[in-house]
Design a protein around this motif. Structure first.
Motif, short mmCIF file in Angstrom:
data_model
loop_
_atom_site.label_atom_id
_atom_site.label_comp_id
_atom_site.label_asym_id
_atom_site.label_seq_id
_atom_site.Cartn_x
_atom_site.Cartn_y
_atom_site.Cartn_z
N ALA A 74 0.84 -1.21 0.00
CA ALA A 74 0.00 0.00 0.00
C ALA A 74 0.87 1.26 0.00
N LYS A 75 1.91 1.26 0.84
CA LYS A 75 2.80 2.41 0.90
C LYS A 75 3.47 2.65 -0.45
N GLY A 76 3.94 1.57 -1.07
CA GLY A 76 4.60 1.70 -2.37
C GLY A 76 3.66 2.22 -3.44
N LEU A 77 2.42 1.79 -3.41
CA LEU A 77 1.46 2.26 -4.42
C LEU A 77 1.15 3.73 -4.24
N TRP A 78 1.02 4.20 -3.00
CA TRP A 78 0.77 5.62 -2.78
C TRP A 78 1.93 6.46 -3.34
N ARG A 79 3.14 5.91 -3.25
CA ARG A 79 4.32 6.60 -3.78
C ARG A 79 4.50 6.40 -5.28
N ASP A 80 3.61 5.63 -5.91
CA ASP A 80 3.73 5.29 -7.33
C ASP A 80 4.99 4.46 -7.61
N GLU A 81 5.39 3.69 -6.63
CA GLU A 81 6.57 2.81 -6.79
C GLU A 81 6.08 1.40 -7.15
N ILE A 82 5.74 1.23 -8.42
CA ILE A 82 5.10 0.00 -8.86
C ILE A 82 6.00 -1.21 -8.70
N LEU A 83 7.29 -1.07 -9.00
CA LEU A 83 8.20 -2.22 -8.89
C LEU A 83 8.40 -2.63 -7.43
N PHE A 84 8.52 -1.64 -6.55
CA PHE A 84 8.61 -1.92 -5.12
C PHE A 84 7.37 -2.68 -4.65
N SER A 85 6.20 -2.18 -5.07
CA SER A 85 4.95 -2.80 -4.64
C SER A 85 4.83 -4.23 -5.15
N LEU A 86 5.17 -4.44 -6.41
CA LEU A 86 5.08 -5.79 -6.97
C LEU A 86 6.08 -6.74 -6.32
N ASP A 87 7.24 -6.20 -5.98
CA ASP A 87 8.23 -7.04 -5.32
C ASP A 87 7.71 -7.53 -3.97
N PHE A 88 7.13 -6.62 -3.21
CA PHE A 88 6.58 -7.02 -1.91
C PHE A 88 5.38 -7.94 -2.08
N LEU A 89 4.57 -7.68 -3.08
CA LEU A 89 3.41 -8.54 -3.30
C LEU A 89 3.84 -9.97 -3.61
N ASN A 90 4.78 -10.12 -4.52
CA ASN A 90 5.14 -11.46 -5.00
C ASN A 90 6.17 -12.18 -4.14
N ASN A 91 7.05 -11.42 -3.49
CA ASN A 91 8.16 -12.06 -2.76
C ASN A 91 8.01 -12.05 -1.25
N TRP A 92 7.06 -11.29 -0.73
CA TRP A 92 6.86 -11.23 0.72
C TRP A 92 5.45 -11.62 1.14
N VAL A 93 4.46 -11.03 0.49
CA VAL A 93 3.07 -11.30 0.87
C VAL A 93 2.58 -12.61 0.26
N ARG A 94 2.80 -12.79 -1.02
CA ARG A 94 2.31 -14.00 -1.68
C ARG A 94 2.81 -15.29 -1.03
N PRO A 95 4.07 -15.37 -0.62
CA PRO A 95 4.50 -16.63 0.02
C PRO A 95 3.67 -17.02 1.24
N GLN A 96 3.14 -16.03 1.96
CA GLN A 96 2.30 -16.34 3.12
C GLN A 96 0.93 -16.87 2.66
N LEU A 97 0.37 -16.28 1.62
CA LEU A 97 -0.88 -16.79 1.06
C LEU A 97 -0.67 -18.19 0.50
N PHE A 98 0.43 -18.40 -0.19
CA PHE A 98 0.73 -19.71 -0.75
C PHE A 98 0.86 -20.76 0.35
N LYS A 99 1.53 -20.38 1.42
CA LYS A 99 1.69 -21.28 2.56
C LYS A 99 0.33 -21.65 3.15
N MET A 100 -0.52 -20.64 3.34
CA MET A 100 -1.84 -20.87 3.95
C MET A 100 -2.71 -21.73 3.05
N ILE A 101 -2.69 -21.44 1.76
CA ILE A 101 -3.56 -22.17 0.85
C ILE A 101 -3.03 -23.59 0.63
N SER A 102 -1.73 -23.78 0.78
CA SER A 102 -1.16 -25.13 0.71
C SER A 102 -1.61 -25.96 1.92
N TRP A 103 -1.63 -25.34 3.10
CA TRP A 103 -2.14 -26.04 4.28
C TRP A 103 -3.60 -26.45 4.08
#
Length: 293
Positions: A169-198
């Motif tokens: 959210a912070k990255g998007l407000w700053r218009d830092e699209i690459l930062f935001s995508l990096d956090f989405l795919n490399n930090w947040v998504r792994p937690q969703l993937f872990k939960m959905i795998s369980w």
């Protein structure tokens, strides 16, 4: 394209005709009875050899396998990058051929093979000239099955999800699209993937592998959940990423609650609620804002 039988004949005949090669082992997807066969499956092969030096010194011996598109020598690359290597025990050749076949081949000494042969349950002995290898159970992918979470692992997953989601959210407000995508795919998504795998584990009594990068997840999830999961992969556009965050948040909480119910874990509703509301507040925050709140 050479057939599977032609490739196995080539791999085994090469071993038969070379006195330095004493055994042949196959690993990977072709050793996994639960993986559907297709034309892109590699041949993951280990040649047990008397020594590695002659194979490394003269690489012309691999020409027997076919015309290359590209080769890679990962141990050579590691050495050049300053990593520790043990050429005297193991050396790898990754080979993509122009007919579509691919062989990932390693030459390994007996001592190394004996150390590792029983550690990977997806192992099939194709040849053993000297009967030096131990008896190996039929291959199974059970080492790759989803494991049950404990309370601490579940709690950390939830906290990490809601904490790191706010970076997007912070990255998007700053218009830092690459930062935001990096956090989405490399930090947040792994937690969703872990939960959905369980959750997939719960549905199968924890007797499934979701595969590398979750490539088999769709086999275990309801179509509606699978479609929502796919919608969490946005285009590199600000609004698309915002939308994917909120789809992801809803999906994460829904699945996390199912996992919590199964294992009698505590889901921190308050943390999740505050994080979602804070993210929505950031989304509405004007670009010329002088204060967050």
């Amino acid at each position: 394209m050479r057939t599977e039988q032609e490739m196995f004949d080539l791999i085994l005949n090469t071993a038969r005709n070379d006195t330095r090669i004493r055994a042949v082992i196959m690993n990977g997807s072709r050793a996994n009875p639960n993986v559907p066969k297709d034309i892109f499956q590699d041949y993951d092969i280990v040649y047990l050899v008397t020594e590695t030096e002659s194979f490394i010194k003269d690489k012309d011996w691999i020409k027997v396998f076919g015309e290359p598109v590209i080769f890679q020598f990962p141990d050579e690359m590691d050495k050049n990058l300053g990593y520790e290597t043990h050429f005297e025990r193991c050396y790898g050749y990754l080979m993509q051929f122009d007919d579509g076949n691919r062989i990932d081949l390693h030459v390994e000494t007996l001592d190394l093979v004996l150390e590792e042969v029983k550690s990977d349950k997806l192992t099939v002995v194709l040849m053993d000239k000297d009967n030096k290898l131990p008896k190996i159970a039929p291959p199974t992918d059970e080492d790759y099955w989803v494991k049950k979470p404990d309370k601490a692992l579940y709690s950390c997953c939830c906290n990490e999800y809601w904490w790191t989601m706010l970076y997007i959210a912070k990255g998007l407000w700053r218009d830092e699209i690459l930062f935001s995508l990096d956090f989405l795919n490399n930090w947040v998504r792994p937690q969703l993937f872990k939960m959905i795998s369980w959750y997939a584990g719960i549905l199968t009594n924890f007797s499934c592998s979701v595969g590398k990068c979750g490539k088999y997840l769709d086999k275990y999830l309801a179509k509606a959940i699978w479609k929502r999961y796919l919608k969490t992969y946005p285009a590199a556009e600000k609004e698309a990423v915002w939308n994917s965050i909120f789809i992801m948040n809803e999906l994460f909480e829904e699945i996390a609650l199912k996992v919590a119910e199964e294992f009698d874990f505590c889901y921190e509703y308050a943390d999740a609620k505050r994080s979602r509301e804070f993210a929505e507040h950031i989304r509405q925050l004007p670009k010329d804002a002088k204060e967050i709140l």
